[in-house]
Design a protein around this motif. Structure first.
Motif, PDB file in Angstrom:
ATOM      1  N   ARG A  80       0.406  -1.086   0.702  1.00  0.00           N
ATOM      2  CA  ARG A  80      -0.411   0.048  -0.307  1.00  0.00           C
ATOM      3  C   ARG A  80       0.814   1.296   0.288  1.00  0.00           C
ATOM      4  N   GLN A  81       1.799   0.877   1.292  1.00  0.00           N
ATOM      5  CA  GLN A  81       2.572   2.452   0.785  1.00  0.00           C
ATOM      6  C   GLN A  81       3.855   2.368   0.094  1.00  0.00           C
ATOM      7  N   MET A  82       4.338   1.414  -1.230  1.00  0.00           N
ATOM      8  CA  MET A  82       4.544   1.694  -2.856  1.00  0.00           C
ATOM      9  C   MET A  82       3.447   1.915  -3.466  1.00  0.00           C
ATOM     10  N   ARG A  83       2.642   1.079  -3.274  1.00  0.00           N
ATOM     11  CA  ARG A  83       1.266   1.956  -4.147  1.00  0.00           C
ATOM     12  C   ARG A  83       1.207   3.579  -4.446  1.00  0.00           C
ATOM     13  N   HIS A  84       0.733   4.399  -2.749  1.00  0.00           N
ATOM     14  CA  HIS A  84       0.852   5.433  -2.706  1.00  0.00           C
ATOM     15  C   HIS A  84       2.196   6.330  -3.211  1.00  0.00           C
ATOM     16  N   THR A  85       3.498   5.512  -3.246  1.00  0.00           N
ATOM     17  CA  THR A  85       4.282   6.266  -3.242  1.00  0.00           C
ATOM     18  C   THR A  85       4.576   6.420  -4.941  1.00  0.00           C
ATOM     19  N   GLU A  86       4.847   5.181  -5.490  1.00  0.00           N
ATOM     20  CA  GLU A  86       4.307   5.194  -6.854  1.00  0.00           C
ATOM     21  C   GLU A  86       3.368   6.332  -7.262  1.00  0.00           C
ATOM     22  N   PHE A  87       2.241   6.598  -7.062  1.00  0.00           N
ATOM     23  CA  PHE A  87       1.483   7.037  -8.207  1.00  0.00           C
ATOM     24  C   PHE A  87       1.608   9.092  -6.895  1.00  0.00           C
ATOM     25  N   ARG A  88       2.130   8.672  -6.400  1.00  0.00           N
ATOM     26  CA  ARG A  88       2.452  10.218  -6.133  1.00  0.00           C
ATOM     27  C   ARG A  88       3.866  10.901  -7.287  1.00  0.00           C
ATOM     28  N   GLN A  89       4.592  10.343  -6.971  1.00  0.00           N
ATOM     29  CA  GLN A  89       5.533  10.324  -8.471  1.00  0.00           C
ATOM     30  C   GLN A  89       5.280  10.762  -9.770  1.00  0.00           C
ATOM     31  N   GLN A  90       4.101   9.669 -10.161  1.00  0.00           N
ATOM     32  CA  GLN A  90       3.681   9.090 -11.162  1.00  0.00           C
ATOM     33  C   GLN A  90       2.811  10.937 -12.003  1.00  0.00           C
ATOM     34  N   HIS A  91       2.354  11.131 -10.907  1.00  0.00           N
ATOM     35  CA  HIS A  91       0.592  12.309 -10.773  1.00  0.00           C
ATOM     36  C   HIS A  91       1.636  13.145 -10.029  1.00  0.00           C
ATOM     37  N   ILE A 141      -5.442  11.191  -3.150  1.00  0.00           N
ATOM     38  CA  ILE A 141      -5.584  10.208  -2.530  1.00  0.00           C
ATOM     39  C   ILE A 141      -6.553  10.699  -1.504  1.00  0.00           C
ATOM     40  N   LEU A 142      -6.298  11.837  -0.946  1.00  0.00           N
ATOM     41  CA  LEU A 142      -6.694  12.391   0.312  1.00  0.00           C
ATOM     42  C   LEU A 142      -8.043  12.597  -0.094  1.00  0.00           C
ATOM     43  N   VAL A 143      -8.163  12.662  -1.856  1.00  0.00           N
ATOM     44  CA  VAL A 143      -9.768  13.191  -1.996  1.00  0.00           C
ATOM     45  C   VAL A 143     -10.222  11.967  -1.643  1.00  0.00           C
ATOM     46  N   LYS A 144      -9.858  10.608  -2.581  1.00  0.00           N
ATOM     47  CA  LYS A 144     -10.900   9.666  -2.162  1.00  0.00           C
ATOM     48  C   LYS A 144     -11.174   9.104  -0.792  1.00  0.00           C
ATOM     49  N   ASP A 145      -9.903   8.981   0.119  1.00  0.00           N
ATOM     50  CA  ASP A 145      -9.965   9.045   1.710  1.00  0.00           C
ATOM     51  C   ASP A 145     -11.155  10.045   1.823  1.00  0.00           C
ATOM     52  N   GLN A 146     -11.121  10.765   2.260  1.00  0.00           N
ATOM     53  CA  GLN A 146     -12.670  12.265   2.729  1.00  0.00           C
ATOM     54  C   GLN A 146     -13.159  11.812   2.099  1.00  0.00           C
TER      55      GLN A 146
END
Length: 240
Positions: A165-176, A183-188
């Protein structure tokens, strides 16, 4: 009007513009004009369509029944599985039956059900191998060792899910460029939908398990379950 309120107003306007299509009764000229306006608004407010549409995604519940009302070692990795799939989870007990209830966006709930099945089958298969390799264990000793083995597997699977999960979020932040915001919007969005339900979550305590040889063997076996398999059409159909 605050900046956040302004952005939400713009997102709502974009969603209305996106709906202006030929299929919905607009002329080609009207649809083209709406598409051009969408592009300008996205650029002006540094938005992506993912961020615009995410809050509109509906949240659903998925019930996965237990074979009995007793807790099982697989429980040890269920909270991590829910977090990995951006879902909430709780245990529902009624009329002598028990079940996990997973709550989240439809595609995430579908994924969590698929991975839960993969994990459960993986633990069951590895446990058969463990029992076959320990013919000297009988009766209560076998049941106890088997439980410690399965608990070790669940512990390792929980660690892997958290790391993935941590790896996926890190990669997503790097790519977008706005990955963290998405990620925050989805959590909210999930939190807001969950607050609208009548469910109130409480935490429960788990008993301690002795980390003996059986536990460590199970912990090592937890590395062998494939958690990266894609959710293909045939897989989705199989778990419904």
């Amino acid at each position: 009007m605050t900046q956040m309120a302004e952005r939400e107003r713009v997102k709502a306007r974009i969603r209305l513009l996106v709906a202006r299509t030929v299929e919905n009764g607009c002329t080609e000229a009207e649809a083209l004009a709406a598409a051009e306006m969408v592009g300008r608004l996205l650029h002006q407010f540094a938005l992506t369509m993912d961020e615009v549409t995410l809050r509109e995604s509906a949240c659903v519940q998925r019930r996965i029944a237990w074979p009995t009302t007793r807790r099982r070692p697989v429980d040890g990795c269920v909270p991590a599985l829910a977090r990995f799939c951006d879902c909430k989870v709780w245990i529902d007990r009624q009329q002598g039956a028990a079940a996990y209830i997973f709550f989240g966006m439809a595609e995430d709930v579908e994924l969590v059900a698929y991975l839960y099945e993969i994990i459960l089958r993986g633990i069951q298969g590895a446990t058969k191998d463990f029992r076959a390799a320990r013919p000297e264990l009988k009766g209560g000793a076998l049941v106890s060792a088997q439980r410690r083995y399965q608990t070790g597997m669940a512990a390792r699977l929980a660690e892997r899910l958290e790391a993935l999960r941590q790896m996926r979020h890190t990669e997503f932040r790097q790519q977008h460029a706005r990955g963290g915001a998405l990620i925050l919007v989805k959590d909210q969005a999930v939190e807001a939908a969950f607050r609208a339900t009548a469910v109130r979550l409480v935490s429960t305590r788990r008993g301690m398990v002795r980390a003996d040889d059986a536990y460590h063997q199970g912990y090592a076996a937890g590395e062998g379950i494939n958690l990266n398999r894609p959710l293909r059409r045939q897989d989705r159909d199989r778990i419904r």
